[in-house]
Scaffold this motif. Structure first.
Motif, mmCIF file in Angstrom:
data_model
loop_
_atom_site.group_PDB
_atom_site.id
_atom_site.type_symbol
_atom_site.label_atom_id
_atom_site.label_comp_id
_atom_site.label_asym_id
_atom_site.label_seq_id
_atom_site.Cartn_x
_atom_site.Cartn_y
_atom_site.Cartn_z
ATOM 1 N N VAL A 50 0.829 -1.209 0.000
ATOM 2 C CA VAL A 50 0.000 0.000 0.000
ATOM 3 C C VAL A 50 0.861 1.255 0.000
ATOM 4 C CG1 VAL A 50 -1.764 1.275 1.254
ATOM 5 C CG2 VAL A 50 -1.889 -1.214 1.141
ATOM 6 N N VAL A 51 1.850 1.307 0.898
ATOM 7 C CA VAL A 51 2.674 2.517 0.977
ATOM 8 C C VAL A 51 3.522 2.668 -0.285
ATOM 9 C CG1 VAL A 51 4.707 1.473 2.114
ATOM 10 C CG2 VAL A 51 4.080 3.851 2.577
ATOM 11 N N ARG A 52 3.902 1.553 -0.907
ATOM 12 C CA ARG A 52 4.643 1.639 -2.169
ATOM 13 C C ARG A 52 3.775 2.293 -3.246
ATOM 14 N NH1 ARG A 52 6.425 -3.327 -2.227
ATOM 15 N NH2 ARG A 52 4.853 -4.277 -3.568
ATOM 16 N N ARG A 53 2.515 1.934 -3.277
ATOM 17 C CA ARG A 53 1.606 2.557 -4.246
ATOM 18 C C ARG A 53 1.433 4.043 -3.973
ATOM 19 N NH1 ARG A 53 -3.241 -2.024 -4.688
ATOM 20 N NH2 ARG A 53 -2.004 -3.577 -5.840
ATOM 21 N N ILE A 54 1.318 4.408 -2.707
ATOM 22 C CA ILE A 54 1.130 5.817 -2.371
ATOM 23 C C ILE A 54 2.366 6.625 -2.762
ATOM 24 C CG2 ILE A 54 0.603 7.425 -0.523
ATOM 25 C CD1 ILE A 54 -1.605 5.362 -1.321
ATOM 26 N N PHE A 55 3.546 6.103 -2.473
ATOM 27 C CA PHE A 55 4.781 6.802 -2.864
ATOM 28 C C PHE A 55 4.836 6.994 -4.375
ATOM 29 C CE2 PHE A 55 7.139 5.038 1.088
ATOM 30 C CZ PHE A 55 6.620 6.069 1.848
ATOM 31 N N LEU A 56 4.479 5.954 -5.100
ATOM 32 C CA LEU A 56 4.548 6.049 -6.559
ATOM 33 C C LEU A 56 3.529 7.047 -7.107
ATOM 34 C CD1 LEU A 56 5.906 4.944 -9.084
ATOM 35 C CD2 LEU A 56 4.200 3.125 -9.144
ATOM 36 N N LEU A 57 2.306 7.024 -6.592
ATOM 37 C CA LEU A 57 1.283 7.959 -7.061
ATOM 38 C C LEU A 57 1.634 9.400 -6.716
ATOM 39 C CD1 LEU A 57 -1.932 5.912 -6.170
ATOM 40 C CD2 LEU A 57 -1.074 6.432 -8.450
ATOM 41 N N MET A 58 2.126 9.623 -5.507
ATOM 42 C CA MET A 58 2.517 10.984 -5.134
ATOM 43 C C MET A 58 3.689 11.462 -5.980
ATOM 44 S SD MET A 58 2.097 11.037 -0.971
ATOM 45 C CE MET A 58 2.444 12.793 -0.929
ATOM 46 N N GLY A 59 4.610 10.557 -6.281
ATOM 47 C CA GLY A 59 5.721 10.942 -7.146
ATOM 48 C C GLY A 59 5.251 11.364 -8.533
ATOM 49 N N LEU A 60 4.303 10.619 -9.085
ATOM 50 C CA LEU A 60 3.764 10.983 -10.399
ATOM 51 C C LEU A 60 3.022 12.310 -10.352
ATOM 52 C CD1 LEU A 60 2.411 7.487 -11.545
ATOM 53 C CD2 LEU A 60 4.449 8.667 -12.394
#
Length: 418
Positions: free
Chosen positions: A220-230
């Motif tokens: 979950v946190v990996r997805r959040i980091f990736l989405l925020m980065g985008l």
């Protein structure tokens, strides 16, 4: 209904008796087999004639059975195959088993020359155990760390873009705010921006708590980091290519340095990062970051995290989170911190990116390239595939205690799905 027939003594001429009762019917080697013991040529004929003349029922039954017997019957005795015939007819089967077939079925492998042991047409097939079809959710902590670095790099890129845009913002004394249907009809309130940022901190902390207690927290946190980065990457581009006049007449902006040296940009980046990009702590004093609204991005993203990864039955929490997002966005507009178009674009980009990403992640077929998978043409699809290729399905809503202590929270118990 069976009719009762009484024995009637009938006298037949000898010629007729010979024509009806053919001696070869009682011979040992006839075409249809024999039911009785072997008799002599004259003995069997005489016994049949006597039975016909005397009206004996046993003799007539034997003769009629001989002539009515069909050639399709197996050559086994009637007494042994009687039950098989009755069961086969009752079940509607077209085939019947004999004693040899039963022995072959009971003892497969009796013939060493045949791989499966039986010559009766029955083949034994070894079926392997079924493979596990349960989706697997590996932690992949290394990928989570890379996603965190991706987010940090793009956050720094956004702050660097703001540090340079500040020098290009039109002069407030020469250019007023652009016409806006909401801002033109609402008097600016500086305190409203603080309320919005307080709601941002509350929502982001609630989302963080849910992620920490989620069983698959690393995914979950990996997805959040990736989405925020985008989101940060795209925002750094949009606010740099088009610079809008300052929307507020009362918001404080630092004076321009008329210089964009790397040292100046670095100092401004460090100042913005130390304040997490918020104005409530007095660190955000640079203007020009309008398209699109960063406040709206964080609020909407926090709501989506709570809605997607919290228990489904927590409806009051979902409603409260949605209300907090609505109030926070309204406060941004009341404070004239962003134009209305900034808020709308931020909402649209955040929700579309979230929905597309999770649609790809929850459907294994969409993780592969294909002529009909147009989502694979997204420019960030390669990044997505690297981080999500080992996730075996939709992440379940399961929760556990994240720390190795106290031990009473680590007792073995089934995971609670909500």
């Amino acid at each position: 209904m069976h009719k009762l027939r009484l024995p009637v003594k009938v006298e037949l001429p000898s010629a007729l008796a010979r024509m009806v009762l053919d001696p070869k019917a009682t011979s040992l080697h006839n075409d249809y087999g024999s039911f009785d013991r072997p008799l002599g040529a004259g003995e069997g004929h005489e016994r049949d004639v006597e039975a016909a003349v005397d009206g004996s029922s046993s003799g007539m039954a034997q003769s009629s059975d001989v002539y009515q017997r069909q050639p399709l019957l197996p050559g086994a005795p009637l007494s042994k195959s009687k039950d098989k015939w009755s069961s086969g007819v009752a079940s509607g089967s077209d085939y019947y088993e004999d004693d040899e077939d039963e022995k072959d079925i009971e003892g497969l492998g009796r013939h060493p020359g045949i791989p499966n042991g039986s010559g009766s047409g029955i083949v034994k097939i070894d079926i392997p155990a079924p493979l596990r079809e349960e989706p697997r959710f590996p932690k992949e902590k290394w990928k989570t760390f890379l996603a965190f670095l991706f987010m940090v790099v793009n956050f720094i890129l956004t702050t660097a873009s703001l540090a340079m845009v500040h020098e290009r913002v039109p002069d407030r004394n020469a250019y007023g705010p652009l016409p806006d249907v909401v801002l033109d009809n609402v008097v600016a309130q500086d305190w409203a921006l603080n309320v919005s940022e307080v709601l941002i901190m509350i929502m982001s902390n609630c989302a963080m708590v849910i992620i920490i207690f989620h069983k698959h927290r690393f995914i979950v946190v990996r997805r959040i980091f990736l989405l925020m980065g985008l989101l940060y990457m795209m925002r750094s581009v949009t606010m740099y290519v088009t610079v809008l006049p300052i929307a507020s007449k009362t918001y404080y902006c630092s004076p321009k340095a008329n210089n964009t040296s790397p040292l100046l940009v670095t100092k401004r980046v460090l100042q913005l990062i130390s304040g997490f990009g918020l104005s409530i702590n007095g660190k955000h004093t640079y203007c020009g970051d309008y398209i699109y609204s960063g406040h709206t991005v964080v609020l909407v993203l926090s709501y989506l995290i709570i809605k997607e990864y919290s228990p489904k039955k927590c409806h009051p929490i979902h409603w409260g989170a949605g209300l907090a997002v609505l109030v926070g966005v309204i406060m941004v507009l009341v404070a004239h911190g962003h134009y209305t178009v900034d808020v709308l674009i931020a909402y649209y980009v955040t929700t579309r990116l979230w929905y597309i990403y999770h649609t790809l992640a929850n459907n294994p077929n969409l993780k592969q390239y294909g002529p009909n998978n147009f989502l694979a043409r997204l420019w960030w699809f390669h990044i997505f595939k690297y981080f999500e290729k080992n996730v075996g399905g939709t992440v379940p809503r399961q929760y556990d205690w994240p720390l190795p202590w106290p031990r009473r929270f680590l007792a073995k118990h089934p995971n609670r799905d909500s």
